[in-house]
Design an enzyme around this catalytic site. Structure first.
Site, PDB file in Angstrom:
ATOM      1  N   MET A  38      46.420 -24.355  69.094  1.00 21.89           N
ATOM      2  CA  MET A  38      47.093 -24.837  70.292  1.00 21.89           C
ATOM      3  C   MET A  38      48.598 -24.983  70.055  1.00 21.89           C
ATOM      4  O   MET A  38      49.041 -25.517  69.041  1.00 21.89           O
ATOM      5  CB  MET A  38      46.495 -26.194  70.694  1.00 21.89           C
ATOM      6  CG  MET A  38      47.172 -26.883  71.862  1.00 21.89           C
ATOM      7  SD  MET A  38      46.317 -28.428  72.302  1.00 21.89           S
ATOM      8  CE  MET A  38      46.604 -29.431  70.848  1.00 21.89           C
ATOM      9  N   SER A 112      42.696 -24.337  63.725  1.00 30.52           N
ATOM     10  CA  SER A 112      42.444 -25.380  64.708  1.00 30.52           C
ATOM     11  C   SER A 112      41.549 -24.833  65.831  1.00 30.52           C
ATOM     12  O   SER A 112      40.478 -24.290  65.549  1.00 30.52           O
ATOM     13  CB  SER A 112      43.759 -25.943  65.228  1.00 30.52           C
ATOM     14  OG  SER A 112      43.572 -27.217  65.812  1.00 30.52           O
ATOM     15  N   GLN A 113      41.961 -24.913  67.094  1.00 30.15           N
ATOM     16  CA  GLN A 113      41.067 -24.500  68.164  1.00 30.15           C
ATOM     17  C   GLN A 113      40.687 -23.021  68.091  1.00 30.15           C
ATOM     18  O   GLN A 113      39.634 -22.611  68.583  1.00 30.15           O
ATOM     19  CB  GLN A 113      41.666 -24.810  69.537  1.00 30.15           C
ATOM     20  CG  GLN A 113      42.870 -23.985  69.933  1.00 30.15           C
ATOM     21  CD  GLN A 113      43.410 -24.362  71.316  1.00 30.15           C
ATOM     22  OE1 GLN A 113      43.198 -25.476  71.815  1.00 30.15           O
ATOM     23  NE2 GLN A 113      44.114 -23.435  71.953  1.00 30.15           N
ATOM     24  N   ASP A 230      44.101 -35.830  58.147  1.00 26.91           N
ATOM     25  CA  ASP A 230      44.353 -35.274  59.478  1.00 26.91           C
ATOM     26  C   ASP A 230      44.631 -36.375  60.500  1.00 26.91           C
ATOM     27  O   ASP A 230      43.827 -37.296  60.676  1.00 26.91           O
ATOM     28  CB  ASP A 230      43.148 -34.454  59.933  1.00 26.91           C
ATOM     29  CG  ASP A 230      43.499 -33.407  60.982  1.00 26.91           C
ATOM     30  OD1 ASP A 230      44.227 -33.770  61.933  1.00 26.91           O
ATOM     31  OD2 ASP A 230      43.063 -32.263  60.854  1.00 26.91           O
ATOM     32  N   HIS A 286      46.952 -32.171  59.333  1.00 25.40           N
ATOM     33  CA  HIS A 286      46.398 -31.026  60.039  1.00 25.40           C
ATOM     34  C   HIS A 286      47.149 -29.724  59.737  1.00 25.40           C
ATOM     35  O   HIS A 286      48.364 -29.626  59.943  1.00 25.40           O
ATOM     36  CB  HIS A 286      46.432 -31.298  61.547  1.00 25.40           C
ATOM     37  CG  HIS A 286      45.596 -30.355  62.350  1.00 25.40           C
ATOM     38  ND1 HIS A 286      44.243 -30.221  62.166  1.00 25.40           N
ATOM     39  CD2 HIS A 286      45.922 -29.496  63.342  1.00 25.40           C
ATOM     40  CE1 HIS A 286      43.769 -29.332  63.018  1.00 25.40           C
ATOM     41  NE2 HIS A 286      44.774 -28.857  63.735  1.00 25.40           N
TER      42      HIS A 286
END
Length: 303
Positions: A38, A112-113, A230, A286
């Site tokens: 993202m 991530s996503q 994270d 993250h």
């Protein structure tokens, strides 16, 4: 943007030039497909662009495809916030099927996503075949919070938070806000299972699609990276397919304790028994890791 700055660690924390022996790979290496997270894009020179170059340096001759969702880098970034995830997955499936360099199969790495989106590709689109799936900070049980939202404009992040908090499972929000499609509210589990357009489907929350299960189980390895410090993903256990127990937002359960595993809806229990699931940890925030860690922990699944 935040992701770009974090991934810059990969590109600049270790010297780019390395002496490469036989262990660095060959032209026989399977291609690698990358899907960004993202607020990022396919080609940012400080994030995915640097990642692509680094892999190409470490594995000479490898074909690396960093996915662009749309017709431009700007559109790619915006689509990470506003394009229906199911449409994104279909877009990628078409792109992969038309790429002759991927015909023999490929490895996939999501950030991530992008990780759960690539898992959807594995489950829905077995041709060309995905060999290994590497999930770097992916939220496979979704998120219940958006502590830090990357992007150039903070007002976009504030707007997303408000929309998610006010009605994540309304039809309009589900269709037009990417993060709502992997929003997993344990306090409203029935709403999530009924109205989640993306995550509830690929996690087999409503019905068990045997094709999804068969396709995922065909992976050689499913590698999941969890970032121990994270501050972005809530709960961080989602990066290892864990989540909150239904009905509350404090007590967590591991993948192995979840119904997805005990009922083996996705074949993850069988894959675990066969040694196909790999759980790795990085002691950083993250998407923060060094090139040295990447080479040691992830490169073996790419070569």
């Amino acid at each position: 943007m935040r992701f770009s700055m974090e991934l810059r660690l990969v590109a600049v924390s270790v010297c780019v030039s390395l002496l490469c022996g036989s262990s660095c790979g060959s032209n026989a290496s399977a291609p690698l497909v990358i899907w960004h997270g993202m607020g990022d894009s396919c080609c940012n020179p400080l994030s995915m662009g640097a990642m692509k170059k680094m892999v190409e340096q470490e594995v000479p001759g490898i074909y690396v495809l960093s996915l662009m969702i749309g017709k431009s880098v700007l559109q790619d970034t915006e689509n990470g916030f506003f394009m229906d995830v199911n449409e994104q997955v279909s877009f990628v499936c078409d792109q992969l099927s038309q790429d002759p360099k991927l015909k023999g199969g490929y490895n996939a790495m999501g950030f991530s996503q992008g990780s759960q989106f690539l898992r959807a590709v594995a489950q829905r689109c077995p041709d060309p075949p995905m060999k290994n799936l590497i999930s770097v900070g992916g939220q496979h049980q979704g998120v219940f919070g958006l502590p830090r939202c990357p992007g150039e404009s903070s007002h976009i992040c504030d707007w997303i938070r408000k929309k998610l908090n006010s009605g994540a499972y309304t039809d309009a929000i589900q269709k037009h806000l990417v993060q709502a499609q992997y929003w997993h509210d344990p306090l409203n589990d029935d709403l999530y299972k009924k109205y989640s357009l993306f995550l509830a489907d690929i996690n087999q929350e409503r019905v068990v699609n045997e094709t999804y299960k068969k396709n995922l189980m065909s992976l050689n390895k499913f590698v999941m990276v969890k970032f121990l410090q994270d501050t972005m993903v809530d709960p961080v256990d989602s990066e290892w397919f864990g989540f909150y127990k239904a009905g509350q937002g404090k007590e967590l359960e591991t993948l192995q304790e979840s119904a997805i595993y005990t009922e083996d809806r996705l074949g993850l229990a069988e894959m675990d028994s066969a040694g196909k699931l790999v759980f790795l940890a990085s002691d950083g925030d993250h998407l923060q890791f060094t090139r040295e860690w990447f080479n040691e922990q992830l490169l073996p699944y790419i070569r």
